[in-house]
Design a protein around this motif. Structure first.
Motif, mmCIF file in Angstrom:
data_model
loop_
_atom_site.group_PDB
_atom_site.id
_atom_site.type_symbol
_atom_site.label_atom_id
_atom_site.label_comp_id
_atom_site.label_asym_id
_atom_site.label_seq_id
_atom_site.Cartn_x
_atom_site.Cartn_y
_atom_site.Cartn_z
ATOM 1 N N ASP A 101 0.822 -1.216 0.000
ATOM 2 C CA ASP A 101 0.000 0.000 0.000
ATOM 3 C C ASP A 101 0.854 1.263 0.000
ATOM 4 O O ASP A 101 0.359 2.359 0.253
ATOM 5 C CB ASP A 101 -0.965 -0.001 1.188
ATOM 6 N N THR A 102 2.152 1.111 -0.271
ATOM 7 C CA THR A 102 3.047 2.261 -0.429
ATOM 8 C C THR A 102 3.868 2.058 -1.697
ATOM 9 O O THR A 102 3.995 0.942 -2.206
ATOM 10 C CB THR A 102 4.010 2.396 0.766
ATOM 11 N N TRP A 103 4.414 3.163 -2.207
ATOM 12 C CA TRP A 103 5.259 3.044 -3.398
ATOM 13 C C TRP A 103 6.481 2.210 -3.071
ATOM 14 O O TRP A 103 7.083 2.355 -2.008
ATOM 15 C CB TRP A 103 5.671 4.439 -3.895
ATOM 16 N N ILE A 105 10.777 1.673 -10.080
ATOM 17 C CA ILE A 105 9.726 2.167 -9.189
ATOM 18 C C ILE A 105 8.410 1.565 -9.650
ATOM 19 O O ILE A 105 7.963 1.800 -10.776
ATOM 20 C CB ILE A 105 9.651 3.708 -9.197
ATOM 21 N N LEU A 106 7.784 0.781 -8.797
ATOM 22 C CA LEU A 106 6.553 0.100 -9.174
ATOM 23 C C LEU A 106 5.384 1.084 -9.165
ATOM 24 O O LEU A 106 5.153 1.773 -8.175
ATOM 25 C CB LEU A 106 6.281 -1.050 -8.209
ATOM 26 N N PRO A 107 4.615 1.162 -10.249
ATOM 27 C CA PRO A 107 3.471 2.077 -10.314
ATOM 28 C C PRO A 107 2.254 1.488 -9.606
ATOM 29 O O PRO A 107 2.255 0.324 -9.191
ATOM 30 C CB PRO A 107 3.236 2.201 -11.823
ATOM 31 N N ALA A 108 1.212 2.314 -9.510
ATOM 32 C CA ALA A 108 -0.041 1.828 -8.920
ATOM 33 C C ALA A 108 -0.626 0.724 -9.796
ATOM 34 O O ALA A 108 -0.497 0.730 -11.016
ATOM 35 C CB ALA A 108 -1.032 2.980 -8.792
ATOM 36 N N ALA A 167 -2.677 7.566 -6.625
ATOM 37 C CA ALA A 167 -1.724 8.671 -6.692
ATOM 38 C C ALA A 167 -2.341 9.929 -6.101
ATOM 39 O O ALA A 167 -3.516 10.238 -6.328
ATOM 40 C CB ALA A 167 -1.309 8.915 -8.135
ATOM 41 N N GLN A 168 -1.531 10.663 -5.335
ATOM 42 C CA GLN A 168 -1.971 11.906 -4.708
ATOM 43 C C GLN A 168 -1.246 13.095 -5.338
ATOM 44 O O GLN A 168 -0.032 13.063 -5.526
ATOM 45 C CB GLN A 168 -1.678 11.874 -3.201
ATOM 46 N N GLU A 169 -2.023 14.140 -5.659
ATOM 47 C CA GLU A 169 -1.405 15.337 -6.222
ATOM 48 C C GLU A 169 -0.564 16.046 -5.174
ATOM 49 O O GLU A 169 -0.914 16.111 -4.001
ATOM 50 C CB GLU A 169 -2.489 16.284 -6.752
ATOM 51 N N VAL A 200 6.856 11.610 -8.338
ATOM 52 C CA VAL A 200 8.042 11.920 -7.545
ATOM 53 C C VAL A 200 8.771 10.645 -7.128
ATOM 54 O O VAL A 200 9.997 10.606 -7.046
ATOM 55 C CB VAL A 200 7.648 12.754 -6.309
ATOM 56 N N ALA A 201 8.018 9.571 -6.907
ATOM 57 C CA ALA A 201 8.632 8.309 -6.494
ATOM 58 C C ALA A 201 9.566 7.749 -7.558
ATOM 59 O O ALA A 201 10.460 6.958 -7.257
ATOM 60 C CB ALA A 201 7.556 7.287 -6.163
ATOM 61 N N THR A 202 9.403 8.194 -8.817
ATOM 62 C CA THR A 202 10.266 7.680 -9.885
ATOM 63 C C THR A 202 11.622 8.367 -9.911
ATOM 64 O O THR A 202 12.536 7.904 -10.593
ATOM 65 C CB THR A 202 9.600 7.867 -11.259
ATOM 66 N N ILE A 203 11.763 9.474 -9.176
ATOM 67 C CA ILE A 203 13.044 10.164 -9.134
ATOM 68 C C ILE A 203 13.966 9.409 -8.178
ATOM 69 O O ILE A 203 13.641 9.223 -6.999
ATOM 70 C CB ILE A 203 12.880 11.621 -8.658
ATOM 71 N N GLN A 204 15.101 8.966 -8.689
ATOM 72 C CA GLN A 204 16.032 8.206 -7.863
ATOM 73 C C GLN A 204 16.774 9.114 -6.883
ATOM 74 O O GLN A 204 16.893 8.799 -5.700
ATOM 75 C CB GLN A 204 17.036 7.467 -8.760
#
Length: 308
Positions: free
Chosen positions: A180-182, A217-220, A250-252, A280-284
């Motif tokens: 339930d988290t990125w 980074i795993l997406p929703a 995803a939250q804005e 943002v989670a995709t930014i390493q």
């Protein structure tokens, strides 16, 4: 009654003389036989030393021709060495190398196979032929040969090369399941020289698929990772499958710092639409210096934003 002693007559003396003469003949024959055997052994030893010296000379001559890239003459020299000593592995290896140098690969293969027939427990011969097969992209032939070799020898180099034909699938840092988290997924292989190819849609990966270079980074939603290893010898592993479900919307994000927002939008190349926490989670990582940034190994924990 008086007992009269018999005195040995002429016949008895002759018998003793014949026995003595027979013993002397046997001793002479034995001595002659030993002497003859010694001479034969000496001759054989001399011939062996001479033959060994000649073989060594042919080997040295062959290596000299190899250094000069004169492969035709090297072949002749190594063949002479083999004629004199058929089980000489240095000569057999030299002959195979000479044929390879001349790009006569069929002859090289035949030379190695003939040598293996003569000396079936020599790991160097199996290794040389397997390397030839690999260079010729005959991977299945190399694998079959090395499988035979490990049953015939206890050579560590042969075993190591055989293991190269059996690369292990990549492993994942994250256990398959629902989160339930990125999540950030890392793939790894047994050796740094191995390349990992992967897909995220469940299709089988090939060399035209994505090459793993950084964490995924795993997406929703549902993601099925299929990944395999290709090693430096061209062998492929079995395909590993890892299935994940990210149960999160995803939250804005609203930025409280305009400079920080510009940095993040530049990195993501998103300009006219809202940015979400999934983006943002995709930014390493980023390094921020004043109004500028560059990629680095530092964490993004310092970025100042809030979720709506």
């Amino acid at each position: 009654m008086a007992v009269r002693r018999k005195h040995p007559g002429p016949e008895s003396g002759m018998r003793e003389e014949r026995k003595s003469t027979g013993r002397k003949k046997k001793i002479v024959i034995f001595v002659l036989a030993v002497a003859a055997l010694a001479v034969i052994l000496a001759v054989l030893f001399t011939l062996f030393r001479k033959s060994t010296k000649i073989v060594t000379e042919y080997l040295e001559l062959g290596e000299n021709y190899m250094d000069e890239l004169n492969y035709e003459e090297a072949v002749v020299a190594f063949q002479e060495a083999i004629r004199l000593d058929p089980k000489n592995t240095d000569a057999s290896l030299g002959l195979g190398r000479a044929y390879e140098g001349a790009e006569e690969y069929e002859q090289a293969e035949a030379a190695y196979l003939s040598s293996i027939d003569r000396v079936s427990d020599c790991g160097d011969l199996y290794e040389a032929l397997a390397e030839l097969y690999i260079r010729l992209d005959r991977l299945e032939d190399a694998e079959a040969l090395l499988e035979e070799a490990v049953s015939q020898t206890d050579d560590e180099d042969v075993m190591a090369l055989y293991e190269k034909t059996q690369p292990q699938p990549p492993t994942a840092s994250l256990a398959p399941g629902t989160y339930d988290t990125w999540q950030r997924l890392e793939l790894s292989s047994a050796y740094s020289s191995e390349i990992i190819y992967y897909t995220t849609d469940g299709s089988e990966p090939g060399e035209d698929s994505s090459m793993y270079q950084e964490p995924i980074i795993l997406p929703a939603g549902k993601t099925v990772i299929q990944a395999k290893v290709v090693n430096d010898r061209g062998y492929e592993s079995e395909v590993a499958t890892y299935e994940y479900m990210i149960d999160r919307d995803a939250q804005e994000i609203t930025f409280t710092d305009e400079v920080m927002e510009r940095v993040v939008r530049t990195k993501l190349n998103i300009w006219n639409t809202p940015i979400t926490d999934e983006d943002v989670a995709t930014i390493q990582s980023l390094t921020i210096v004043g109004d500028y940034f560059e990629d680095s190994e530092e964490s993004l924990s310092g970025i100042n934003f809030t979720e709506e």
